[in-house]
Enzyme design. Structure first.
Site: not given
Ligand code: DAL
Ligand code: ZN
Length: 294
Positions: A158, A208
């Site tokens: 992320d 996302e």
């Molecule tokens: N937010 C994504 C789906 C995860 O938790 O891997």
């Molecule tokens: Zn992620």
């Protein structure tokens, strides 16, 4: 998905053919029924591609998951890619991550890591956190239950903007300089946005714009060209039958005047069994701190 079966089958067929063209697969027979990816069922089925070497092919969603013992042993700090420390990815991701971070910075879209590898236990804590914050129904669309997260692969990150706060605090982080640079360029470095905007029914999760999974440059270019979501691409790759080779006709032998008779039957005493298990996940290594990641 609520479309009628005929329409759905036709759509699946188009998608299978699209991925076949994109991946260069020569498909001879396509079974749409084997590829029913429409449902985002919440279940716990161990994914088919579950070994450490299967990382570019592993399907993970609300149904398919990794085992609790899946914990790669080649994790390295993201500091090796010129990014902030405190997060880890598998060693082979580093070169492309470094190249991408450099290119983003040069383009005035400097990146930082919000989250990277998460163990099974860490993901369980993460999911519990979101359940407490927003309730189970919202959490299950935004956060993966333990075993189901691409973060457990050690190939997923992320991102956030350098100097910025967590990307989910923005109305649309994908519209920021860093977010839009990634959307346009990440594939060139082998990364794919797993959960793009408007595709939740296909990805199983909310949009996302910060979540990128590394699949390697060739595969990322194919996913990009196919316009499929990563989940669809991986699923069709897994379920599309391997083409059957065309048999080469053998000439009919000329009968021999003297028949040769071998009375000894040919018996193979060695059974065709491979006793070596596939590279089994080792027990989890030390956890990073449970963080309110997504
Ligand atoms: N937010 C994504 C789906 C995860 O938790 O891997
Ligand atoms: Zn992620």
């Amino acid at each position: 998905m609520t479309s009628r079966p005929g329409v759905r089958t036709a759509r699946l067929l188009v998608l299978v053919l699209a991925v076949a063209v994109a991946t260069g697969m020569a498909v001879t027979v396509v079974s749409a029924s084997a590829s029913d990816l429409s449902s985002c069922r919440v279940a716990d089925v161990t994914t088919a591609q579950r070994t450490y070497s299967a990382w570019p092919r592993t399907v993970l969603d609300t149904t398919y998951r990794l085992t609790s013992g899946y914990a790669p042993t080649d994790l390295r700090s993201t500091a090796n890619a010129g990014l902030n420390s405190g997060h880890q990815v598998r060693a082979f991701v580093m070169a492309d991550l470094r190249a991408m971070a450099r290119a983003a910075r040069a383009a005035g879209a400097r990146l930082a890591v919000e989250s990277a590898y998460r163990s099974f236990a860490n993901q369980r804590a993460t999911f519990s956190y979101w359940t407490r914050v927003s309730g189970y129904a919202a959490a299950v669309r935004a956060s993966a239950r333990a075993g189901h997260s691409e973060h457990q692969l050690g190939t997923t990150l992320d991102f956030r903007s350098y100097g910025g706060s967590a990307p989910w605090n923005y109305r649309d982080w994908g519209a920021t300089r860093a977010g839009s640079w990634l959307r346009n360029n990440a594939w060139r470095f082998g990364f794919v946005m797993s959960y793009p905007k408007g595709k939740s029914s296909l990805t199983c999760y909310s949009y996302e714009p910060w979540h990128y999974r590394y699949v390697g440059r060739d595969a990322a270019a194919k996913v990009h060209a196919s316009s499929l979501t990563l989940r669809q691409y991986l699923w069709f790759q897994q379920t599309t039958p391997t083409p059957t080779p065309t048999p080469t006709p053998t000439p009919t032998p000329t009968p021999d005047a003297t028949p040769i008779v071998d009375p000894t039957p040919i018996v193979d005493p060695t059974p065709d069994v491979d006793p070596t298990p596939a590279d089994d996940p080792t027990p989890p290594a030390g956890d990073t701190e449970p963080s309110p990641a997504s």
